[in-house]
Design an enzyme around this catalytic site. Sequence first.
Site, PDB file in Angstrom:
ATOM      1  N   TYR A 144       9.548  15.701  -6.512  1.00  0.00           N
ATOM      2  CA  TYR A 144      10.239  14.426  -6.743  1.00  0.00           C
ATOM      3  C   TYR A 144      10.083  13.937  -8.166  1.00  0.00           C
ATOM      4  O   TYR A 144      10.574  12.879  -8.505  1.00  0.00           O
ATOM      5  CB  TYR A 144       9.703  13.348  -5.801  1.00  0.00           C
ATOM      6  N   ARG A 242       2.407  18.256   6.796  1.00  0.00           N
ATOM      7  CA  ARG A 242       3.248  19.051   7.704  1.00  0.00           C
ATOM      8  C   ARG A 242       2.522  20.303   8.203  1.00  0.00           C
ATOM      9  O   ARG A 242       3.158  21.298   8.528  1.00  0.00           O
ATOM     10  CB  ARG A 242       4.563  19.455   7.028  1.00  0.00           C
ATOM     11  N   SER A 297       7.627   7.635   7.060  1.00  0.00           N
ATOM     12  CA  SER A 297       8.857   7.348   7.812  1.00  0.00           C
ATOM     13  C   SER A 297       8.607   6.480   9.043  1.00  0.00           C
ATOM     14  O   SER A 297       9.050   6.796  10.149  1.00  0.00           O
ATOM     15  CB  SER A 297       9.540   8.654   8.240  1.00  0.00           C
ATOM     16  N   LEU A 299      10.043   3.838   9.868  1.00  0.00           N
ATOM     17  CA  LEU A 299      11.306   3.271  10.355  1.00  0.00           C
ATOM     18  C   LEU A 299      12.325   4.359  10.695  1.00  0.00           C
ATOM     19  O   LEU A 299      13.504   4.060  10.882  1.00  0.00           O
ATOM     20  CB  LEU A 299      11.885   2.310   9.310  1.00  0.00           C
ATOM     21  N   GLN A 382      12.990  -5.808   0.981  1.00  0.00           N
ATOM     22  CA  GLN A 382      12.452  -4.836   1.933  1.00  0.00           C
ATOM     23  C   GLN A 382      10.933  -4.721   1.808  1.00  0.00           C
ATOM     24  O   GLN A 382      10.222  -4.661   2.812  1.00  0.00           O
ATOM     25  CB  GLN A 382      13.081  -3.462   1.684  1.00  0.00           C
TER      26      GLN A 382
END
Length: 420
Positions: A144, A242, A297, A299, A382
């Site tokens: 990223y 993961r 994550s 949401l 947010q």
Amino acid sequence: MFAGRGAKGGKFSVEDLYGISKKPKPASSGATGHQKSAPQGRRQAPRGESDILTSHILEAAHRLVERRRLELYLRECGISFSDIQSECKPMLYRNLGKSGLRVSCLGLGTWVTFGSQISDEMAESLMTIAYENGVNLFDTAEVYTAGTLFLMMITLPFLCFRRSSFVVTTKIYWGGQAETERGLSRKHIIEGLRGSLSRLQLDYVDIVFANRNDVNSPMEEVVRAMTFVINQGMAMYWGTSRWSAMEIMEAYSVARQFNLIPPVCEQAEYHYFQRDKVEVQLPELYHKIGVGAMTWSPLACGLITGKYSDGVPDCSRAAMKGYQWLKERVNSEEGRRQLAKIKELHLLADRLGCTAAQLAIAWCLRSEGVSSVLLGVSNTDQLLENLGALRVLSQMTPQTVNEIDSLLGNKPHSKKESRA
């Protein structure tokens, strides 16, 4: 600029705000009118003290300028610092697994926050608001960190924070197009981490994650490479992302066998519709080997907010290029069933006096072994809403949790419960 009960006419000085004490310099004997230079043979103050003081003053000035910029930006948005402080409960801190590292229970996932082309002013404001509200965990990754705009958004706020006061993570796996620029070989772990440090303009990261397991790299090589970068001062801890429980246990066993450093944390997806790993597998690892959970994550890519209840909005993530999988998930039969349950959860949130997002984040935080929940936001509204989840945490009573489980109908069962 900062009115209050500070010294000197009701104004806070730089020293009041940032705890810098001015030590008066001792007057040299016989000094009159103006300060005379010290004789050549006289011992002067160690250069180290001067450098430290200069560093503190520059840091205070940086933060003062950053805070002023943030105040001006918030004023344009109709928000004040008092609004932020009244909406957000003091941050809670937890140990990362059974390590001694204390992290805020809410972290900022810059991989989501800055993945889209938001302005650098917004990025700086988000990081500064988060930091001012006690968030000390910022999650990045080598994949990223491509692009000048992204790097500018990430590094500029970091330069204004005291390095010892926050935790930075990065993830290693996807680094480039060449065969040797991805995976978990010793070569790529070391070179990938060096590259991340260079781009982030940091001397070290606090946690480096192995971002998925690599079947082409022996586990011993991975653990030895992670131990090496820690011993070299490039990272403080390492973790997994993961990975299956079996893979994490293998890494721990290799570390113990060869007197190496084991992982302390697993990054895992966790929300209403993704529960098994965090609620069944990771608690067992937490009790056995001390591995904590840092979840992401909460949401479900925005699904839980209800934004997709009436279809896919043009400005949503599911409508963006590269997110066709999310659009298909929303429009699938399973997605429609999930949206129906989300509507019922919205009613529960209304009854508790909070938003659906706050309820979902607080629900994640109530889980055993979860050290921190990573937030992904794109604007200040947010962020402030998500930080408000701390107020809801006290309402996560057994009765409320059972009601949510009944609505979802997907509570996982441990091996002991299954045998019973």
